[in-house]
Each structure stands twice: as structure tokens, then as C-alpha cells.
Design a protein around this motif. Structure first.
Motif, mmCIF file in Angstrom:
data_model
loop_
_atom_site.group_PDB
_atom_site.id
_atom_site.type_symbol
_atom_site.label_atom_id
_atom_site.label_comp_id
_atom_site.label_asym_id
_atom_site.label_seq_id
_atom_site.Cartn_x
_atom_site.Cartn_y
_atom_site.Cartn_z
ATOM 1 N N SER A 32 1.780 -20.192 -0.176
ATOM 2 C CA SER A 32 1.764 -18.953 0.605
ATOM 3 C C SER A 32 2.615 -17.862 -0.033
ATOM 4 O O SER A 32 3.481 -18.121 -0.872
ATOM 5 C CB SER A 32 2.265 -19.228 2.026
ATOM 6 O OG SER A 32 3.632 -19.594 2.002
ATOM 7 N N GLY A 33 2.390 -16.634 0.416
ATOM 8 C CA GLY A 33 3.158 -15.508 -0.086
ATOM 9 C C GLY A 33 4.632 -15.600 0.253
ATOM 10 O O GLY A 33 5.482 -15.091 -0.491
ATOM 11 N N MET A 81 -4.105 -3.771 -1.715
ATOM 12 C CA MET A 81 -4.848 -4.616 -2.650
ATOM 13 C C MET A 81 -4.188 -5.989 -2.707
ATOM 14 O O MET A 81 -2.964 -6.101 -2.598
ATOM 15 C CB MET A 81 -4.864 -3.983 -4.043
ATOM 16 C CG MET A 81 -5.375 -2.548 -4.077
ATOM 17 S SD MET A 81 -7.140 -2.437 -3.732
ATOM 18 C CE MET A 81 -7.811 -3.078 -5.272
ATOM 19 N N SER A 82 -4.984 -7.034 -2.914
ATOM 20 C CA SER A 82 -4.456 -8.403 -2.867
ATOM 21 C C SER A 82 -3.313 -8.627 -3.847
ATOM 22 O O SER A 82 -2.335 -9.310 -3.522
ATOM 23 C CB SER A 82 -5.583 -9.400 -3.128
ATOM 24 O OG SER A 82 -6.189 -9.164 -4.389
ATOM 25 N N HIS A 83 -3.406 -8.028 -5.049
ATOM 26 C CA HIS A 83 -2.357 -8.269 -6.039
ATOM 27 C C HIS A 83 -1.080 -7.488 -5.748
ATOM 28 O O HIS A 83 -0.038 -7.744 -6.359
ATOM 29 C CB HIS A 83 -2.856 -7.938 -7.455
ATOM 30 C CG HIS A 83 -3.208 -6.499 -7.662
ATOM 31 N ND1 HIS A 83 -4.416 -5.969 -7.281
ATOM 32 C CD2 HIS A 83 -2.499 -5.471 -8.203
ATOM 33 C CE1 HIS A 83 -4.445 -4.677 -7.585
ATOM 34 N NE2 HIS A 83 -3.294 -4.356 -8.144
ATOM 35 N N HIS A 84 -1.138 -6.539 -4.813
ATOM 36 C CA HIS A 84 0.063 -5.790 -4.456
ATOM 37 C C HIS A 84 1.031 -6.618 -3.613
ATOM 38 O O HIS A 84 2.240 -6.389 -3.652
ATOM 39 C CB HIS A 84 -0.303 -4.538 -3.668
ATOM 40 C CG HIS A 84 -0.981 -3.483 -4.478
ATOM 41 N ND1 HIS A 84 -1.607 -2.388 -3.898
ATOM 42 C CD2 HIS A 84 -1.126 -3.336 -5.817
ATOM 43 C CE1 HIS A 84 -2.126 -1.627 -4.850
ATOM 44 N NE2 HIS A 84 -1.853 -2.183 -6.011
ATOM 45 N N PHE A 85 0.504 -7.562 -2.835
ATOM 46 C CA PHE A 85 1.357 -8.267 -1.886
ATOM 47 C C PHE A 85 2.343 -9.228 -2.551
ATOM 48 O O PHE A 85 3.519 -9.249 -2.166
ATOM 49 C CB PHE A 85 0.497 -8.970 -0.835
ATOM 50 C CG PHE A 85 -0.240 -7.987 0.036
ATOM 51 C CD1 PHE A 85 0.423 -7.296 1.034
ATOM 52 C CD2 PHE A 85 -1.585 -7.717 -0.169
ATOM 53 C CE1 PHE A 85 -0.238 -6.364 1.827
ATOM 54 C CE2 PHE A 85 -2.254 -6.784 0.608
ATOM 55 C CZ PHE A 85 -1.585 -6.100 1.607
ATOM 56 N N TYR A 139 -1.134 -1.021 6.885
ATOM 57 C CA TYR A 139 -2.002 -2.194 7.007
ATOM 58 C C TYR A 139 -1.165 -3.371 7.493
ATOM 59 O O TYR A 139 -0.106 -3.643 6.938
ATOM 60 C CB TYR A 139 -2.646 -2.530 5.661
ATOM 61 C CG TYR A 139 -3.506 -3.779 5.712
ATOM 62 C CD1 TYR A 139 -4.810 -3.724 6.187
ATOM 63 C CD2 TYR A 139 -2.984 -5.000 5.298
ATOM 64 C CE1 TYR A 139 -5.588 -4.875 6.250
ATOM 65 C CE2 TYR A 139 -3.758 -6.153 5.364
ATOM 66 C CZ TYR A 139 -5.044 -6.085 5.834
ATOM 67 O OH TYR A 139 -5.812 -7.222 5.907
ATOM 68 N N SER A 145 0.871 -1.178 0.000
ATOM 69 C CA SER A 145 0.000 0.000 0.000
ATOM 70 C C SER A 145 0.903 1.221 0.000
ATOM 71 O O SER A 145 2.137 1.094 -0.046
ATOM 72 C CB SER A 145 -0.892 0.003 1.253
ATOM 73 O OG SER A 145 -0.090 0.014 2.429
#
Length: 349
Positions: free
Chosen positions: A230-231, A203-207, A179, A173
Motif C-alpha cells: 500500500s501507499g 495522477m497515479s504516479h503522483h501519490f 481529490y 494534484s
């Protein structure tokens, strides 16, 4: 910086295309002044891109962002800036612009930094391990990099701060939009980095995108817990892609949260049971030996824990009976000298 921000806010221009433009013309200003004939010869510069280049909309957004950053004390580092982290150049798509909150140290191509990552929904053991690992790395002069997410990330940042070190949080973000919100308490004591403009929501695609920055800013990344999808696994793969070392912490067989680290270990990741494993692998200075003043029984157990041991192992190595060993293990754990691992094992902190 204004010209580079102009390119950043130009539709259809991503990091790879901006890098090509800057490398071809030498800087962003020259790229914006270039003739169409010269632009068409650059890879990826098709008609969809060219129709937006130099637009008044992008120029207005760039000017506004520059002013907003100045007012809130956020530093902008562009791809051509001398202070831009050289470590990020290991990426095929380094961020064209970085938004930085706090004092980011000058980072070498391979910095003395370790990415500490893992799942948000982690076990209590993993949280404790992340804390002790990050604390020990900090005491050895290593910078800790993570993503400021709940779970492992927060534990790593917190431990580094408590040990008086430098920790960098890479956000999905804007650096003014923290966040999760409860981590705002950590912000004054750390450095925040993002490739997203001020005000950008998480946003989910930012992570997944930010994970590559964690990997590049670190000489190596250690995965403590995480499923195969997982990320933290994305961070590990990004580390490999930019020539960094991947570390993994083993867990219990059959535990879904251990599946990611175990997969990495099978693929050649360096096994980590403590900070010393990382320091030795990287050729960095080892941790100072602690002069612990322990009662005789506790000292015997501490000596036996030169590697993670079960209670049965401790009984064999020390010759104690079960009751005596359990009491002394509990005292060592309560004093913070020893920690209980998964599978009924104990290890030095």
C-alpha cells in the motif's frame, strides 16, 4: 521565484538537478545565466538537459504560473526561500517549488507533527481509531499531516479540524484541484501543499511521490491499516530514509489490512495503541488526564482498560458477571469514552 519556476518548468530538470544547480551557483538566477562550460561540470548536466535550459517556453510558463498563483491566493515557496520548510531538506529530492494554500506554520527540521496514514478501503474500526488518535494528538499540540485521500486520511484531517488544530494535506494534484471532490468541504479549515503546478490533475504516479513529503513534514508517521504494497508503506519507508520515526498500529492476525503494520512492527516500528505511545516516544508533553465522572460499575471497567482488553479480561479484573459487564461496556462505548477494537477487544478512547 520566477527564475526557480523557470528551472521547474525546464524539460529534463527534476528536483535533484535543480537542487544541484542552486547549490552550485547560489541561486536560480545565476544558474540560468551560467555558461555552458560551467554547467557541464555539474553532475547530471548532460547535453539533453543543457539544450532546454533557459528556454523561452519555460520562461513563459513560469510567468503565467506566478500570475495564476497570485490571482487565486496561492503562495509559492522556493527551495531558497527563507520560509521554505526546513523539514523537507531531509529529503534527497526536496521539491524545488511548493504550492501552498492556507497558512503553513514555520516548521523546524524535525517538526512537532505526525503523519497519519492508512488505506482508503479501511475498516470501521480503523476509521474510529484514526479519529481518536488524531483528536488526541491535536489536543496535545501536535500538527496532523496526511494526504487528503478517502478513508484514514480524511478521518485524520476531520478529527484534527474538529479539535481546533492545524492539519496539512499533501496533494498528488494542484492545490486548486481537490481529490476526492467531497473533501472540498475541509479545505477552508486546513493547509494544502503540493509540488505540482495549479490545475494539475491527480495522477497515479503522483501519490507515491507525495508520500515522501508527508514523511518529511512529520517527525514520525503512523500506519493504521494497509497491505504490504500500500501507499502508506511507501510513506513509512520514506520516513525511515529521512531519519523519521515509524509507528504502526497492530491489527488482527491474518487480516490483509494488518499485513503492512505487522511487517513494520517486525522491522522495528514503534507499536501504537493510542496517542500516548507516540507522545512518549517523541518526548512530547503527555495528554492531560481527564476527570471522568462515571458510575461506579463503569469506572471499574474504565480502570481495568489500562490496555486493550477482551470481555473475558474485564470479567477477571472487575469480578463482574458477563451481562453486567456487557451493559456497562456498551454504555461506555455509546458515551465515546471507550471504543471497540478488532478481535473483540476494548480500549479507552
Amino acid at each position: 521565484m520566477l527564475a526557480l519556476l523557470n528551472l521547474k518548468f525546464t524539460r529534463q530538470l527534476g528536483n535533484r538537478r535543480i537542487r544541484r544547480l542552486v547549490e552550485h551557483f547560489g541561486n536560480a538566477q545565476e544558474a540560468l545565466k551560467a555558461k555552458l562550460a560551467d554547467l557541464r561540470g555539474i553532475e547530471g548536466m548532460d547535453s539533453r538537459v543543457l539544450q532546454h535550459l533557459g528556454s523561452s517556453e519555460a520562461a513563459a510558463r513560469a510567468a503565467l504560473e506566478l500570475e495564476r498563483a497570485r490571482k487565486v491566493g496561492v503562495r509559492l515557496l522556493g527551495l531558497t526561500d527563507p520560509d521554505y520548510p526546513r523539514a523537507l531538506r531531509a529529503l534527497s529530492d526536496p521539491p524545488a517549488v511548493l504550492w501552498v494554500r492556507g497558512d503553513l506554520p514555520m516548521l523546524e527540521v524535525v517538526p512537532k507533527a505526525i503523519g497519519v496514514v492508512g488505506t482508503r478501503k479501511c475498516s470501521a474500526w480503523a476509521l474510529q481509531f484514526a479519529r481518536s488518535l488524531s483528536r488526541d494528538l491535536t489536543q496535545a499540540g501536535v500538527m496532523v499531516v496526511s494526504g487528503l485521500a478517502r478513508g484514514i486520511d480524511t478521518a485524520a484531517h476531520q478529527a484534527c479540524i474538529e479539535a481546533g488544530g492545524v492539519t496539512v494535506g499533501v496533494l498528488g494534484s494542484g492545490v486548486d484541484n481537490i481529490y476526492p471532490s467531497e473533501n472540498r468541504r475541509l479545505v477552508p479549515q486546513m493547509v494544502l501543499v503540493s509540488e505540482h503546478p495549479l490545475g494539475t490533475r491527480p495522477m497515479s504516479h503522483h501519490f507515491p511521490e507525495r508520500n515522501r513529503i508527508i514523511a518529511a513534514l512529520s517527525a514520525g508517521s503512523v500506519v493504521i491499516e494497509g497491505e504490504v504494497t500500500s501507499g502508506s508503506m511507501i510513506t513509512a519507508h520514506a520516513a525511515l530514509e529521512c531519519g523519521r520515526t515509524v509507528f504502526a498500529v497492530p491489527g488482527r492476525a491474518g487480516d490483509p489490512l494488518a499485513a503492512g503494520p505487522h511487517k513494520l512492527l517486525r522491522e522495528g516500528a514503534v507499536l501504537v495503541e493510542g496517542a500516548e505511545d507516540i507522545l512518549l516516544e517523541m518526548g512530547w508533553k503527555s495528554l492531560p488526564k481527564l476527570d471522568l465522572q462515571l458510575p461506579e460499575e463503569q469506572a471499574r471497567i474504565y480502570t481495568a482498560l489500562d490496555a486493550p482488553r477482551t470481555l473475558d479480561d474485564v470479567l477477571v479484573l472487575t469480578g463482574m458477571d458477563a451481562g453486567e459487564a456487557q451493559v456497562n461496556l456498551m454504555m461506555l462505548t455509546l458515551s465515546g469514552v471507550v471504543m471497540e477494537l478488532s478481535g473483540g477487544r476494548y480500549a479507552r478512547v
